[in-house]
Design an enzyme around this catalytic site. Structure first.
Site, PDB file in Angstrom:
ATOM      1  N   THR A  25       0.893  -1.167   0.000  1.00 41.89           N
ATOM      2  CA  THR A  25       0.000   0.000   0.000  1.00 41.89           C
ATOM      3  C   THR A  25       0.921   1.203   0.000  1.00 41.89           C
ATOM      4  OG1 THR A  25      -1.660  -1.134   1.360  1.00 41.89           O
ATOM      5  CG2 THR A  25      -1.735   1.225   1.404  1.00 41.89           C
ATOM      6  N   ARG A  69     -13.979  -7.628  -3.082  1.00 38.35           N
ATOM      7  CA  ARG A  69     -13.362  -7.462  -1.763  1.00 38.35           C
ATOM      8  C   ARG A  69     -12.998  -5.975  -1.567  1.00 38.35           C
ATOM      9  NH1 ARG A  69      -7.885  -5.835   0.046  1.00 38.35           N
ATOM     10  NH2 ARG A  69      -7.732  -6.595   2.184  1.00 38.35           N
ATOM     11  N   VAL A  70     -13.297  -5.448  -0.401  1.00 37.52           N
ATOM     12  CA  VAL A  70     -13.061  -4.024  -0.128  1.00 37.52           C
ATOM     13  C   VAL A  70     -11.848  -3.877   0.783  1.00 37.52           C
ATOM     14  CG1 VAL A  70     -14.031  -1.938   0.909  1.00 37.52           C
ATOM     15  CG2 VAL A  70     -15.475  -3.426  -0.488  1.00 37.52           C
ATOM     16  N   SER A  71     -10.921  -3.034   0.347  1.00 34.33           N
ATOM     17  CA  SER A  71      -9.685  -2.796   1.095  1.00 34.33           C
ATOM     18  C   SER A  71      -9.928  -1.847   2.273  1.00 34.33           C
ATOM     19  CB  SER A  71      -8.672  -2.166   0.141  1.00 34.33           C
ATOM     20  OG  SER A  71      -7.605  -1.610   0.849  1.00 34.33           O
ATOM     21  N   ASP A  72      -9.044  -1.918   3.248  1.00 34.65           N
ATOM     22  CA  ASP A  72      -9.094  -0.969   4.373  1.00 34.65           C
ATOM     23  C   ASP A  72      -8.693   0.442   3.943  1.00 34.65           C
ATOM     24  OD1 ASP A  72      -6.338  -2.253   4.109  1.00 34.65           O
ATOM     25  OD2 ASP A  72      -5.912  -0.483   5.308  1.00 34.65           O
ATOM     26  N   THR A 127      -0.867   0.278   6.538  1.00 37.40           N
ATOM     27  CA  THR A 127      -0.520  -0.700   5.514  1.00 37.40           C
ATOM     28  C   THR A 127      -0.559  -2.076   6.176  1.00 37.40           C
ATOM     29  OG1 THR A 127       1.171  -1.405   3.942  1.00 37.40           O
ATOM     30  CG2 THR A 127       1.959  -0.411   5.985  1.00 37.40           C
ATOM     31  N   GLY A 128      -0.620  -3.103   5.339  1.00 34.21           N
ATOM     32  CA  GLY A 128      -0.676  -4.451   5.889  1.00 34.21           C
ATOM     33  C   GLY A 128      -1.886  -5.186   5.362  1.00 34.21           C
ATOM     34  N   VAL A 129      -2.234  -6.257   6.013  1.00 32.87           N
ATOM     35  CA  VAL A 129      -3.382  -7.053   5.577  1.00 32.87           C
ATOM     36  C   VAL A 129      -4.665  -6.302   5.951  1.00 32.87           C
ATOM     37  CG1 VAL A 129      -4.598  -9.249   5.854  1.00 32.87           C
ATOM     38  CG2 VAL A 129      -2.091  -9.195   5.786  1.00 32.87           C
TER      39      VAL A 129
HETATM   40  N1  GLY Z   1      -3.955  -2.785   3.053  1.00 35.67           N
HETATM   41  C1  GLY Z   1      -4.296  -3.002   1.715  1.00 35.67           C
HETATM   42  C2  GLY Z   1      -5.289  -4.048   1.518  1.00 35.67           C
HETATM   43  O1  GLY Z   1      -5.332  -5.005   2.272  1.00 35.67           O
HETATM   44  O2  GLY Z   1      -6.072  -3.944   0.612  1.00 35.67           O
END
Ligand code: GLY
Length: 312
Positions: free
Chosen positions: A175, A203-206, A224-226
């Site tokens: 990210t 799927r919707v990102s954070d 950033t990250g999952v």
């Molecule tokens: N942080 C970016 C995503 O998981 O979409």
């Protein structure tokens, strides 16, 4: 009139340096962007302008998973998400899963002044056409090869599955983000991403949620990250609101990272406070961040300690 010393922090994700050409390639990229954007702040540019410019430059850099160089989703398409938050008025705007534009952050900027401020896929693309934003293909050869390699066995045996692989993948932590404090003491935060890579369609990102990007008059955070881990922690808003409730930024970052670590999350964050403190934190192995504190440029590229956060 008193002016504030501008501050700036940017990130290029939390994934490995290996697929980005290593430290020798990434450090100058981040430092050059920090230098250019800090100049803008020093010349009286607003935090919002600095965040938008910083995100554009990071989106244009193919090493990072945002704009040009975004990862491909399970169906081989690129869908990007970006958001911008202005701290003083607490105005959040963003686009979710937009395709075929060069700089998703530009749409987030446009939406700051609209009554409908967060647009998803078809609506976001309709807006891009309405604004005559040129069609742009953000695909790079590296990302195309990465996707083909990931799905090779499927292509040999049957049609590609339209759901995400369960295997860990470096792209999942990529990210970009920028947080700026301008000479008027105003804070803004921006975040942009190509997503996790190989995710299910829709799927919707954070990154275009307050979980991944949030700012008030007191503080701003870009994550950033999952994405799922960041949403589960509501990380950006969590850190910022703790500062609003009286915690110092380093304490708010440390508390939030400790909680994230306890729940085995895979994430990182960059942050700024109104008093000029710059902070960063991670539970992931790596955080690719660089900052300008008014006199020097620093970065987190060689930060390999077990400490969950740092600040200056
Ligand atoms: N942080 C970016 C995503 O998981 O979409």
């Amino acid at each position: 009139m008193t002016t504030t010393q501008p501050k700036l922090i940017i990130h290029g994700g939390a994934s490995s340096l290996n697929d980005k050409g290593g430290l020798a390639k990434v450090r100058p990229i981040l430092h050059n962007i920090v230098t250019e954007v800090y100049q803008l702040l020093n010349n009286g540019g607003t935090a919002v302008d600095a965040v938008v410019r910083g995100c554009q430059l990071l989106e244009n850099e193919p090493s990072f998973n945002a704009g040009t160089g975004s990862v491909l989703q399970s169906d081989g398409q690129i869908r990007m998400s970006a958001s911008l938050m202005e701290g003083l008025n607490q105005t959040f705007s963003g686009v979710i899963n937009i395709s075929r534009v060069k700089n998703p952050i530009n749409l987030a900027k446009y939406l700051q002044d609209e009554s409908d401020r967060i647009l998803s896929d078809m609506g976001a693309m309709e807006l891009a056409r309405e604004l005559n934003i040129p069609i742009y293909d953000p695909l790079t050869e590296f990302r195309a090869k990465e996707w083909i390699a990931e799905w090779k066995d499927d292509f040999q045996s049957k049609m590609g599955r339209l759901f995400a692989s369960t295997e860990s993948n470096e792209a999942r932590r990529g990210t970009i983000g920028v947080v700026a404090l301008d000479s008027q003491g105003k804070i803004a935060a921006g975040t942009s991403t190509g997503g996790k890579g190989l995710e299910r369609i829709g799927r919707v990102s954070d990154s275009a949620m307050p979980a991944g990007n949030y700012a008030t008059a007191e503080a701003g955070v870009s994550c950033t990250g999952v994405g799922e881990d960041i949403v589960n922690e509501c990380l950006a808003a969590r850190v910022v609101i703790r500062v609003g409730d009286g915690l110092s930024l380093p304490d708010a970052m440390e508390k939030s990272m400790k909680e994230s670590k306890k729940r085995d999350r895979d994430l990182g964050a960059i942050a700024l406070a109104h008093n000029g403190v710059i902070s960063w934190g991670k539970t992931s192995e790596i955080l690719l961040a660089a900052y300008h504190d008014g006199s020097t440029i620093g970065d987190t590229l060689e930060w390999q300690t077990e400490e969950l956060m740092g600040h200056c």
